[in-house]
Motif scaffolding. Structure first.
Motif, PDB file in Angstrom:
ATOM      1  N   PRO A 117       7.840  -8.578   2.579  1.00  0.00           N
ATOM      2  CA  PRO A 117       7.243  -9.711   1.872  1.00  0.00           C
ATOM      3  C   PRO A 117       5.744  -9.900   2.109  1.00  0.00           C
ATOM      4  O   PRO A 117       5.083 -10.613   1.351  1.00  0.00           O
ATOM      5  N   ARG A 155       6.321 -17.529   4.891  1.00  0.00           N
ATOM      6  CA  ARG A 155       6.839 -17.132   3.573  1.00  0.00           C
ATOM      7  C   ARG A 155       8.313 -17.512   3.428  1.00  0.00           C
ATOM      8  O   ARG A 155       8.753 -17.901   2.341  1.00  0.00           O
ATOM      9  N   ASP A 208       1.751  -9.448   2.044  1.00  0.00           N
ATOM     10  CA  ASP A 208       0.852  -8.833   1.071  1.00  0.00           C
ATOM     11  C   ASP A 208      -0.114  -7.885   1.772  1.00  0.00           C
ATOM     12  O   ASP A 208      -0.109  -7.738   3.005  1.00  0.00           O
ATOM     13  N   THR A 264      15.316 -10.046   1.860  1.00  0.00           N
ATOM     14  CA  THR A 264      14.102 -10.651   1.319  1.00  0.00           C
ATOM     15  C   THR A 264      14.007 -10.540  -0.197  1.00  0.00           C
ATOM     16  O   THR A 264      12.984 -10.874  -0.772  1.00  0.00           O
ATOM     17  N   GLY A 308       8.159 -12.772  -0.911  1.00  0.00           N
ATOM     18  CA  GLY A 308       7.136 -11.791  -1.245  1.00  0.00           C
ATOM     19  C   GLY A 308       6.369 -12.098  -2.516  1.00  0.00           C
ATOM     20  O   GLY A 308       5.321 -11.482  -2.780  1.00  0.00           O
TER      21      GLY A 308
END
Length: 252
Positions: A34, A63, A36, A245, A75
């Motif tokens: 997830p 997150r 970045d 996720t 994500g």
């Protein structure tokens, strides 16, 4: 008006070596999918594995919490920075980036993230909010740092004679101060001597949270008492961070 807080306890031991070992092992079992590109780069830049592990766990926790509250996959969340109140540059409070037709709308949720050895703290609210969790400093560090406090704060700390209890008084004040400055969006860009966090600044509510015997934590909310209620504290489990996720995460 009320804030919510999530506390992740990575380890209970006061021993730094054991805590570091636990954090590294814990992070090794996490799915970093997830995160970045910027978060991955930041994590990779840490020299010490324990710092990399703590950063990774904290941002996955953030997150996880926000994804659960907003009904989105962790994500898919995109972050930005609000303008700094001191200089106007884009390094103020972290915020959720608006997308699509809501690109100019206010953020759907305000949040703040803090982490230190053994603890991760997240706060969310419908208005600006700041969170801070700190490992209790030693008596020697307190002697060196008293000069950075507001005179009212310094007087409160110096009124405590016992060195260990004085360190606890300092830790409480400092967690409150950092939470407030993060809520403002200035962070330590604002002089730490300006605001007296032995009480509550006008227009803000500051609550101490129980983060264990070796830590201090606080949440600052831009809303004055008596309308504001104390934060609701949720315990964030390790299992929540190791869950799949590809679906929206549970909120707590």
């Amino acid at each position: 008006m009320q804030a919510d807080a999530w506390l992740l306890e990575l380890d209970e031991t006061p021993d730094a070596g054991r805590a570091a070992e636990f954090a590294v092992k814990f992070a090794a079992g996490l799915d970093t999918g997830p995160l970045d590109a910027r978060e991955r780069e930041r994590a990779a830049a840490f020299v010490r594995p324990v710092d990399r592990a703590l950063y990774t766990a904290a941002h996955l926790a953030l997150r996880t919490v926000l994804g659960g509250l907003l009904g989105e996959r962790p994500g898919d969340l995109v972050f930005t920075r609000e303008p700094c109140p001191c200089c106007g540059a884009p390094h103020g409070r972290p915020a959720l980036a608006a997308r699509g037709t809501a690109a100019t709308a206010p953020p759907p949720l305000h949040f703040s993230l803090s982490h230190t050895r053994g603890r991760v703290l997240i706060a969310t609210a419908p208005v600006p909010v700041g969170a801070d969790v700190e490992l209790r400093p030693g008596p020697e560090a307190v002697r060196d740092l008293l000069s950075v406090l507001h005179p009212g704060e310094r007087a409160e700390v110096e009124a405590v004679a016992h060195p260990v209890r004085r360190a606890a008084a300092f830790g409480r004040i400092w967690a409150r101060k950092e939470a407030y400055l993060k809520g403002l969006g200035t962070g330590l860009g604002r002089a730490t001597t300006l605001d007296d966090l032995s009480g509550e600044p006008a227009g803000w509510t500051v609550d101490d949270l129980d983060a264990g015997p070796d830590h201090h934590a606080a949440v600052a909310l831009r809303s004055a008492r008596p309308a504001t209620r104390p934060p609701v504290v949720h315990r964030l489990s390790a299992e929540a961070l190791t869950a799949r996720t590809d679906d929206p995460a549970p909120s707590h």
